[in-house]
Design a protein around this motif. Structure first.
Motif, PDB file in Angstrom:
ATOM      1  N   PRO A 116       7.800  10.756   7.757  1.00 46.69           N
ATOM      2  CA  PRO A 116       7.553  10.365   6.366  1.00 46.69           C
ATOM      3  C   PRO A 116       6.057  10.129   6.093  1.00 46.69           C
ATOM      4  O   PRO A 116       5.639  10.109   4.938  1.00 46.69           O
ATOM      5  CB  PRO A 116       8.349   9.063   6.212  1.00 46.69           C
ATOM      6  N   LEU A 117       5.282   9.924   7.149  1.00 46.23           N
ATOM      7  CA  LEU A 117       3.860   9.595   7.082  1.00 46.23           C
ATOM      8  C   LEU A 117       3.677   8.231   6.392  1.00 46.23           C
ATOM      9  O   LEU A 117       4.517   7.869   5.587  1.00 46.23           O
ATOM     10  CB  LEU A 117       3.056  10.693   6.378  1.00 46.23           C
ATOM     11  N   PRO A 118       2.658   7.458   6.637  1.00 48.58           N
ATOM     12  CA  PRO A 118       1.497   7.826   7.434  1.00 48.58           C
ATOM     13  C   PRO A 118       1.783   7.843   8.937  1.00 48.58           C
ATOM     14  O   PRO A 118       2.637   7.108   9.408  1.00 48.58           O
ATOM     15  CB  PRO A 118       0.489   6.717   7.101  1.00 48.58           C
TER      16      PRO A 118
ATOM     17  N   GLN B 253      12.220   8.884  -0.903  1.00 50.90           N
ATOM     18  CA  GLN B 253      11.776   9.521   0.339  1.00 50.90           C
ATOM     19  C   GLN B 253      12.954  10.271   0.972  1.00 50.90           C
ATOM     20  O   GLN B 253      12.803  11.402   1.451  1.00 50.90           O
ATOM     21  CB  GLN B 253      11.237   8.464   1.313  1.00 50.90           C
TER      22      GLN B 253
ATOM     23  N   HIS C 101      14.212   3.372   0.800  1.00 52.86           N
ATOM     24  CA  HIS C 101      13.187   4.196   0.157  1.00 52.86           C
ATOM     25  C   HIS C 101      13.907   5.471  -0.290  1.00 52.86           C
ATOM     26  O   HIS C 101      13.736   6.542   0.285  1.00 52.86           O
ATOM     27  CB  HIS C 101      12.084   4.497   1.184  1.00 52.86           C
TER      28      HIS C 101
ATOM     29  N   ARG D 132       7.227  -0.540  -5.839  1.00 50.60           N
ATOM     30  CA  ARG D 132       7.211  -0.771  -4.381  1.00 50.60           C
ATOM     31  C   ARG D 132       6.913  -2.249  -4.155  1.00 50.60           C
ATOM     32  O   ARG D 132       5.983  -2.806  -4.735  1.00 50.60           O
ATOM     33  CB  ARG D 132       6.157   0.069  -3.676  1.00 50.60           C
TER      34      ARG D 132
ATOM     35  N   PRO E 204       0.809  -1.225   0.000  1.00 48.13           N
ATOM     36  CA  PRO E 204       0.000   0.000   0.000  1.00 48.13           C
ATOM     37  C   PRO E 204       0.839   1.270   0.000  1.00 48.13           C
ATOM     38  O   PRO E 204       1.973   1.279   0.487  1.00 48.13           O
ATOM     39  CB  PRO E 204      -0.793  -0.094   1.314  1.00 48.13           C
ATOM     40  N   SER E 205       0.268   2.328  -0.557  1.00 45.35           N
ATOM     41  CA  SER E 205       0.938   3.639  -0.576  1.00 45.35           C
ATOM     42  C   SER E 205      -0.103   4.710  -0.848  1.00 45.35           C
ATOM     43  O   SER E 205      -1.035   4.489  -1.619  1.00 45.35           O
ATOM     44  CB  SER E 205       1.987   3.662  -1.681  1.00 45.35           C
ATOM     45  N   THR E 206       0.069   5.857  -0.252  1.00 48.29           N
ATOM     46  CA  THR E 206      -0.707   7.042  -0.631  1.00 48.29           C
ATOM     47  C   THR E 206       0.235   8.057  -1.269  1.00 48.29           C
ATOM     48  O   THR E 206       0.106   8.405  -2.441  1.00 48.29           O
ATOM     49  CB  THR E 206      -1.397   7.667   0.604  1.00 48.29           C
ATOM     50  N   ARG E 207       1.223   8.528  -0.506  1.00 50.18           N
ATOM     51  CA  ARG E 207       2.103   9.608  -0.945  1.00 50.18           C
ATOM     52  C   ARG E 207       2.982   9.226  -2.140  1.00 50.18           C
ATOM     53  O   ARG E 207       3.055   9.960  -3.126  1.00 50.18           O
ATOM     54  CB  ARG E 207       3.035  10.044   0.207  1.00 50.18           C
ATOM     55  N   THR E 208       3.677   8.105  -2.029  1.00 49.29           N
ATOM     56  CA  THR E 208       4.688   7.792  -3.049  1.00 49.29           C
ATOM     57  C   THR E 208       4.028   7.567  -4.403  1.00 49.29           C
ATOM     58  O   THR E 208       4.450   8.132  -5.419  1.00 49.29           O
ATOM     59  CB  THR E 208       5.502   6.556  -2.618  1.00 49.29           C
TER      60      THR E 208
HETATM   61  N1   CP Z   1       6.129   8.060   3.039  1.00 47.25           N
HETATM   62  C1   CP Z   1       5.587   7.095   2.281  1.00 47.25           C
HETATM   63  O1   CP Z   1       6.279   6.287   1.659  1.00 47.25           O
HETATM   64  O2   CP Z   1       4.218   7.108   2.274  1.00 47.25           O
HETATM   65  P1   CP Z   1       3.313   6.066   1.482  1.00 47.25           P
HETATM   66  O3   CP Z   1       3.508   4.711   2.116  1.00 47.25           O
HETATM   67  O4   CP Z   1       1.906   6.581   1.655  1.00 47.25           O
HETATM   68  O5   CP Z   1       3.744   6.058   0.053  1.00 47.25           O
END
Ligand code: CP
Length: 300
Positions: free
Chosen positions: A260-262, A130, A127, A99, A45-49
């Motif tokens: 780095p979130l989440p 990041q 990463h 990823r 899963p990922s939102t930002r990347t």
């Molecule tokens: N910081 C980061 O990699 O966020 P995601 O997992 O949402 O991509």
């Protein structure tokens, strides 16, 4: 071919060049990647990347083909190997953003790919993009990287962003690192060896208290629930370091809080309005840095 597999591969000259391009994208960008295709292949899963890479490609005039849950929605679910998937996808795209949950997967992919592979996180490995945006954030918010003192806090054993950023910081002068974690979640020996070799001063501690008043950057991380084989182990560490406003008030005047979130519960939401809290800006900077990276790799 410009694969992006680990942060060590960037030297200071390459970083400065990349960040200058990223600075420029704040104001205008044009469409230098028109006609190019980026494949985003996400097995985790990922939102930002994923969204920032896809947004970056679209903003530069390129196109995107994507699978957000490759384990379920790609032919991996029928038993296809990563290598075979990459061989095929590299015939459809000009760059692959990958990823994966296994450390070393990006390197494996780069060996069989006909196009550049960008590591968007490989298990507990690295990463690198990041780390690039983290470094860019420090540079933008503090105006320098040389001479800073930074605390990495939380799950330093599984946190791949910590690993990648520590490697990059090894290229700067007079950086001091405080690794703050419970004993069971300490940073890996490979990172410490690298820092020793590059003459970077670091300390390891379980105690946040003496560190909080001293650092320029407080880099908070999530305890990585998904990396624990035994859920009881996760419960043991959950909530071990939590930042609230009382803690923030003790920090240096010009210091910043990054993540780095989440986020789960390791930063109280009351901290979000503090001028020190730059973690949402950090995510936004990720777009600029990834635009710069795609342009460097694919632009003519
Ligand atoms: N910081 C980061 O990699 O966020 P995601 O997992 O949402 O991509």
């Amino acid at each position: 071919m410009n694969h992006v597999i680990e942060s060590q591969q960037f030297d200071r000259k390459a970083l400065e060049k990349l960040f200058k391009v990223a600075d420029g994208f704040e104001k205008k960008h044009g469409i230098p990647l028109r006609g190019k295709i980026m494949a985003s292949l996400f097995y985790e899963p990922s939102t930002r990347t994923r969204f920032s890479f896809e947004s970056a490609m679209l903003r530069l005039g390129g196109s995107v083909i994507t699978t957000e849950n490759a384990k379920e929605f790609s032919s991996v679910s029928k038993g296809e190997t990563l290598e075979d998937s990459i061989r095929v996808v590299s015939g459809y795209a000009d760059v692959i953003v990958l990823r994966h949950d296994e450390e070393g997967s990006a390197k494996r992919a780069s060996i069989v790919s006909d196009v550049p592979v960008i590591n968007a996180g490989d298990g507990s490995g690295q990463h690198p993009t990041q780390a690039l945006l983290d470094l860019y954030t420090i540079r933008r918010e503090l105006g320098k990287v040389d001479g800073i003192r930074i605390a990495f806090v939380g799950d330093l054993k599984h946190g791949r962003t910590i690993r990648s950023l520590a490697y990059l910081l090894g290229k700067f002068k007079k950086v001091k690192i405080d690794f703050v974690s419970p004993k069971g979640l300490r940073v890996g020996a490979d990172i410490k060896e690298y820092l020793d070799r590059h003459g970077v001063y670091y300390e390891e501690t379980e105690n946040l208290d003496p560190v909080i008043t001293e650092v320029d950057v407080f880099y908070q991380t999530r305890i990585q629930k998904e990396r624990f084989k035994n859920p009881k182990e996760y419960t043991k560490f959950k909530g071990c370091y939590r930042i609230d406003l009382a803690l923030v008030k003790r920090m240096k005047r010009k210091s910043i809080i990054m993540h780095p979130l989440p986020r789960v519960d390791e930063i109280a939401t009351e901290v979000d309005t503090s001028t020190k809290a730059v973690y949402f800006k950090q995510a936004r900077y990720g777009l600029l840095v990834r635009m710069a990276l795609l342009k460097e790799i694919l632009g003519s």
